[in-house]
Design an enzyme around this catalytic site. Structure first.
Site, PDB file in Angstrom:
ATOM      1  N   LYS A 145       0.857  -1.186   0.000  1.00 50.99           N
ATOM      2  CA  LYS A 145       0.000   0.000   0.000  1.00 50.99           C
ATOM      3  C   LYS A 145       0.893   1.236   0.000  1.00 50.99           C
ATOM      4  CE  LYS A 145      -3.805   1.979   2.802  1.00 50.99           C
ATOM      5  NZ  LYS A 145      -4.640   1.802   4.014  1.00 50.99           N
ATOM      6  N   SER A 198      -9.607   1.835   3.070  1.00 50.04           N
ATOM      7  CA  SER A 198      -8.748   2.571   2.169  1.00 50.04           C
ATOM      8  C   SER A 198      -7.711   1.709   1.441  1.00 50.04           C
ATOM      9  CB  SER A 198      -8.015   3.661   2.952  1.00 50.04           C
ATOM     10  OG  SER A 198      -7.162   3.080   3.926  1.00 50.04           O
ATOM     11  N   SER A 201      -9.658  -0.512   7.310  1.00 49.20           N
ATOM     12  CA  SER A 201      -9.125  -0.436   5.949  1.00 49.20           C
ATOM     13  C   SER A 201      -8.402  -1.668   5.418  1.00 49.20           C
ATOM     14  CB  SER A 201      -8.198   0.769   5.823  1.00 49.20           C
ATOM     15  OG  SER A 201      -8.981   1.916   5.714  1.00 49.20           O
TER      16      SER A 201
HETATM   17  N1  GLN Z   1     -13.042   4.326   6.712  1.00 41.19           N
HETATM   18  C1  GLN Z   1     -12.349   4.722   7.889  1.00 41.19           C
HETATM   19  C2  GLN Z   1     -11.903   6.160   7.768  1.00 41.19           C
HETATM   20  O1  GLN Z   1     -12.149   6.733   6.783  1.00 41.19           O
HETATM   21  C3  GLN Z   1     -11.180   3.824   8.127  1.00 41.19           C
HETATM   22  C4  GLN Z   1     -10.009   4.088   7.275  1.00 41.19           C
HETATM   23  C5  GLN Z   1      -8.796   3.264   7.643  1.00 41.19           C
HETATM   24  O2  GLN Z   1      -8.900   2.224   8.296  1.00 41.19           O
HETATM   25  N2  GLN Z   1      -7.631   3.741   7.218  1.00 41.19           N
HETATM   26  O3  GLN Z   1     -11.319   6.717   8.626  1.00 41.19           O
END
Ligand code: GLN
Length: 494
Positions: A86, A161, A185
């Site tokens: 990532k 994400s 994420s």
């Molecule tokens: N969807 C959550 C957020 O927007 C989690 C994102 C993540 O785990 N990086 O914060």
């Protein structure tokens, strides 16, 4: 007509374990494997946008080094196996942009500890995968480098994400990948793409060199076809790191040790609050199928309650935004990253830089975070959210006295259509309801394939354990995978 899906010649369908077997038995060299994946990426990535950065020369150079180790007999199970990272992980010499314009020109001068651990084991970097900008989002639509498509149906999001890593593994453009999980994420994109992803206990994997979003939540983890592959990666990923002040010093573990442990007598809790209103019926029935597999293997199902579940979304978004606003203050145009070309004074340089460098979701989080931390609102929002965090964590401790592990959905629905949350960010935040409470508590969780909707989109199930229960979670997921075939399905016509 069914939406267009990822239908093409089938790239290599190898797990990490199979790649490793090919390398150890000399049926393939690391260079050959890397070349096969690079060729598949070249022909297929354009329709997915899973990868945003490739560097073939580097990949082949790393593969050659791995081949030398394989020839010398100094290889281990990961040596020569390709992996995708990532874009949140710094890796020396690679653009590490966190999918933001702010870092578009940033080449990392050092390597994240977790990546270094895998490089030391001899893994070969295929490239860097797309993500929501600064890991803020649940769809991979907020990336500066464009959206990533779900390989199962291209007009759906891959989740986020870590959507690029999930799509790459699902489309077999990498045997395994790394993601990060601040509020879901790793688990949610794994679920939306039909793969397996583990969010370890907070502090087990070093965060050094991983771009910070919300530091008290962020945790790196493996994404793969199988739980077994996640366990093999964890053996090298987990380490104490004195450069991360939240890293936990503990003895080295073998994360594969519970893979063959029986599930006879295992007490599996189903939290009532996770199966109420808002849960799609098809997702619900996928979880029921996992319940059936678990029962067949001797597990016992118990009803549990996590009464403060509803409060986890507001608590998470207040705290994560507060931490994000602090962490992202470092992007000021002074030291590295984007700097506005035009300004008349220092203040204008800061504000123009930030106005140009950040996308709208990131700006929204910074504004929320700054607001809840400001004088007069701190007690009402930030402090209250900290108290809720404790209540959510206590709920889990009470529930885990009645059961060994918790089974839950990962997301309320299968992968949404592209563009569906654009007019209402809160709707997107609410879809994190089943994932954020773990991060509030710092607990480990694994998402594994659990079936498909009638339209053919994958659905995942989540297993949650107490602190440091990763190997048990991996073992249970592995047993489920030995007695089901959801994780073997691919988005191609075979
Ligand atoms: N969807 C959550 C957020 O927007 C989690 C994102 C993540 O785990 N990086 O914060």
């Amino acid at each position: 007509m069914l939406p267009e899906s990822y239908i093409t010649t089938m790239p290599k369908n190898y797990t990490l374990k199979q790649c490793s077997d090919l390398l150890q038995s000399k049926q393939a060299s690391a260079v050959e494997l890397a070349q096969e994946y690079l060729a598949a990426i070249e022909s297929e990535n354009a329709s997915l946008n899973a990868y945003i950065t490739l560097d073939k020369e580097r990949t082949i150079a790393e593969a050659k080094t791995a081949d030398a180790r394989l020839a010398q007999g100094s290889a281990n199970i990961l040596t020569g196996v390709p992996i995708a990272y990532k874009d949140i992980f710094c890796q020396q010499g690679w653009r590490s942009a966190c999918s933001s314009k702010m870092l578009d020109t940033f080449t990392a001068p050092y390597t994240a500890t977790v990546v270094q651990n895998l490089l030391d084991a001899g893994m070969v970097t295929l490239g860097r995968t797309n993500m929501d900008e600064f890991a803020m989002g649940s769809t991979t639509e907020s990336s500066y480098y464009g959206i990533t498509h779900n390989p199962w149906q291209l007009n759906h999001v891959p989740g986020g994400s870590s959507g690029g890593s999930a799509a790459a593994v699902a489309a077999r453009l990498a045997p395994v990948a790394l993601g990060s999980d601040t509020g879901g994420s790793i688990r949610q994109p794994a679920s939306h793409c039909g793969i397996t992803g583990l969010k370890p206990t907070y502090g087990v994997v070093s965060r050094f060199g991983m771009v910070a979003y919300a530091s008290s939540f962020d945790q790196a983890g493996p994404m793969a076809q199988t739980a077994e592959d996640c366990a093999l990666l964890m053996n090298s990923m987990a380490s104490f790191d004195e450069r991360d002040s939240t890293s936990i010093e503990r003895n080295k573990e073998d994360y594969t040790r519970d893979l063959n442990q029986s599930l006879q007598g295992l007490k599996v809790g189903l939290p009532r609050e996770f199966f109420g209103e808002g849960l799609d019926a098809q997702v619900h029935s996928s979880i029921d199928s996992v319940v059936e597999v678990l029962k067949k293997l001797g597990a016992e199902i118990v009803d549990i309650t996590l009464p403060h579940t509803e409060l986890s979304i507001p608590a998470y978004y207040v705290l994560a935004s507060a931490e994000a606003s602090t962490n992202l203050s470092r992007y000021d145009g002074v030291r590295y990253g984007h700097r506005a070309a035009e300004f008349d004074n220092l203040d204008e340089m800061y504000s123009n830089t930030r106005a140009e460098g950040f996308g709208s979701e990131v700006k929204r989080r910074i504004m929320i975070g700054t607001y809840v931390l400001s004088h007069g609102y701190y007690d009402a929002y930030y402090l209250k959210a900290q108290k809720l965090r404790r209540m959510v964590a206590n709920d889990f401790q009470a529930a885990l006295k009645q059961c060994d592990i918790i089974l839950a959905p990962v997301a309320p629905t299968a992968a949404p259509l592209l563009d569906s949350h654009n007019s209402d960010p809160v709707e997107m935040y609410l879809s994190d309801i089943y994932t954020v409470s773990l991060n509030l508590a710092g607990l480990p969780g694994i998402s594994l394939p659990a079936g498909f909707t009638t339209s053919g989109l994958p659905v995942g199930a989540q297993l949650i354990g107490n602190y440091f229960a990763e190997s048990r979670l991996l073992g249970i997921a592995h047993q489920i995978q030995q007695h089901s075939d959801w994780h073997t399905k691919t988005p191609f016509v075979q």
